[in-house]
Design an enzyme around this catalytic site. Structure first.
Site, PDB file in Angstrom:
ATOM      1  CG  HIS A 153      -0.259  -0.157   2.529  1.00 18.39           C
ATOM      2  ND1 HIS A 153       0.574   0.789   3.062  1.00 18.39           N
ATOM      3  CD2 HIS A 153      -0.276  -1.181   3.412  1.00 18.39           C
ATOM      4  CE1 HIS A 153       1.019   0.374   4.221  1.00 18.39           C
ATOM      5  NE2 HIS A 153       0.540  -0.839   4.467  1.00 18.39           N
TER       6      HIS A 153
HETATM    7  P1  TYD Z   1      -1.801  -2.550   7.706  1.00 18.43           P
HETATM    8  O1  TYD Z   1      -1.123  -1.254   7.839  1.00 18.43           O
HETATM    9  O2  TYD Z   1      -2.861  -2.685   6.655  1.00 18.43           O
HETATM   10  O3  TYD Z   1      -0.701  -3.682   7.494  1.00 18.43           O
HETATM   11  P2  TYD Z   1      -0.339  -4.490   6.182  1.00 18.43           P
HETATM   12  O4  TYD Z   1      -0.359  -3.522   5.062  1.00 18.43           O
HETATM   13  O5  TYD Z   1       1.009  -5.065   6.440  1.00 18.43           O
HETATM   14  O6  TYD Z   1      -1.384  -5.545   6.042  1.00 18.43           O
HETATM   15  O7  TYD Z   1      -2.419  -2.953   9.104  1.00 18.43           O
HETATM   16  C1  TYD Z   1      -3.018  -4.198   9.347  1.00 18.43           C
HETATM   17  C2  TYD Z   1      -4.200  -3.991  10.274  1.00 18.43           C
HETATM   18  O8  TYD Z   1      -3.775  -3.445  11.509  1.00 18.43           O
HETATM   19  C3  TYD Z   1      -5.262  -3.061   9.707  1.00 18.43           C
HETATM   20  O9  TYD Z   1      -6.521  -3.682   9.842  1.00 18.43           O
HETATM   21  C4  TYD Z   1      -5.233  -1.848  10.582  1.00 18.43           C
HETATM   22  C5  TYD Z   1      -4.517  -2.273  11.829  1.00 18.43           C
HETATM   23  N1  TYD Z   1      -3.606  -1.223  12.321  1.00 18.43           N
HETATM   24  C6  TYD Z   1      -3.980  -0.428  13.384  1.00 18.43           C
HETATM   25  O10 TYD Z   1      -5.076  -0.556  13.935  1.00 18.43           O
HETATM   26  N2  TYD Z   1      -3.107   0.524  13.843  1.00 18.43           N
HETATM   27  C7  TYD Z   1      -1.894   0.709  13.280  1.00 18.43           C
HETATM   28  O11 TYD Z   1      -1.106   1.587  13.739  1.00 18.43           O
HETATM   29  C8  TYD Z   1      -1.520  -0.095  12.144  1.00 18.43           C
HETATM   30  C9  TYD Z   1      -0.211   0.089  11.464  1.00 18.43           C
HETATM   31  C10 TYD Z   1      -2.403  -1.054  11.715  1.00 18.43           C
END
Ligand code: TYD
Length: 136
Positions: A50
């Site tokens: 992303h």
């Molecule tokens: P995400 O940033 O989408 O990670 P990746 O791209 O590696 O899959 O985050 C995964 C999940 O964690 C998403 O549902 C949102 C949650 N999240 C939080 O609640 N707080 C945060 O600070 C982060 C980074 C993620």
């Protein structure tokens, strides 16, 4: 626009064990508002995939190793992180993926903002459209 880059952190060598640190304003081009970490990644998994419209991040391999692949809309660059005394600065509007995690890898991420799902671009074609629109 800021460039992605490796930033070296202070390293205090000591026979008792080394120490590094990160201090607001001194080492990063932003002020830290939030930190999170990624761990227990099963072999072969990819995280990220992303871009952020506004958020900036700094990624450190506190333990183990992994690759961060950055794509600015034109060029792809791969950074292997495997030391705890430097990290990768990732500006806004860069597509990023994290892959090739070693066993026990610990990815520590410092961000300039609170978590905000609206800031995410999770569709690569949409990212390319948005990044190209910025360049016009
Ligand atoms: P995400 O940033 O989408 O990670 P990746 O791209 O590696 O899959 O985050 C995964 C999940 O964690 C998403 O549902 C949102 C949650 N999240 C939080 O609640 N707080 C945060 O600070 C982060 C980074 C993620």
């Amino acid at each position: 626009m800021q460039e992605s880059k490796i930033i070296n952190l202070p390293k205090i060598l000591d026979e008792r064990g080394n120490l590094s640190f990160l201090q607001n304003e001194d080492h990063l081009p932003f002020s830290i508002q939030r930190v999170y970490w990624i761990y227990d990644v099963p072999g072969g998994e990819t995280r990220g995939g992303h871009a952020y419209r506004e958020m900036q991040e700094f990624i450190i391999a506190l333990s183990g190793s992994f690759d961060v692949v950055l794509f600015d809309g034109k060029e792809e660059k791969k950074f292997t992180l495997n030391r705890s005394y430097y990290g990768l600065y990732v500006p806004k509007m860069v597509w990023r993926s994290m892959e090739n995690f070693s066993t026990n890898a610990l990815a520590f991420v410092a961000s300039d903002s609170f978590y905000d799902e609206h800031d995410y671009i999770r569709d690569k074609d949409l990212f390319i459209d948005e990044v190209n629109a910025l360049k016009i």
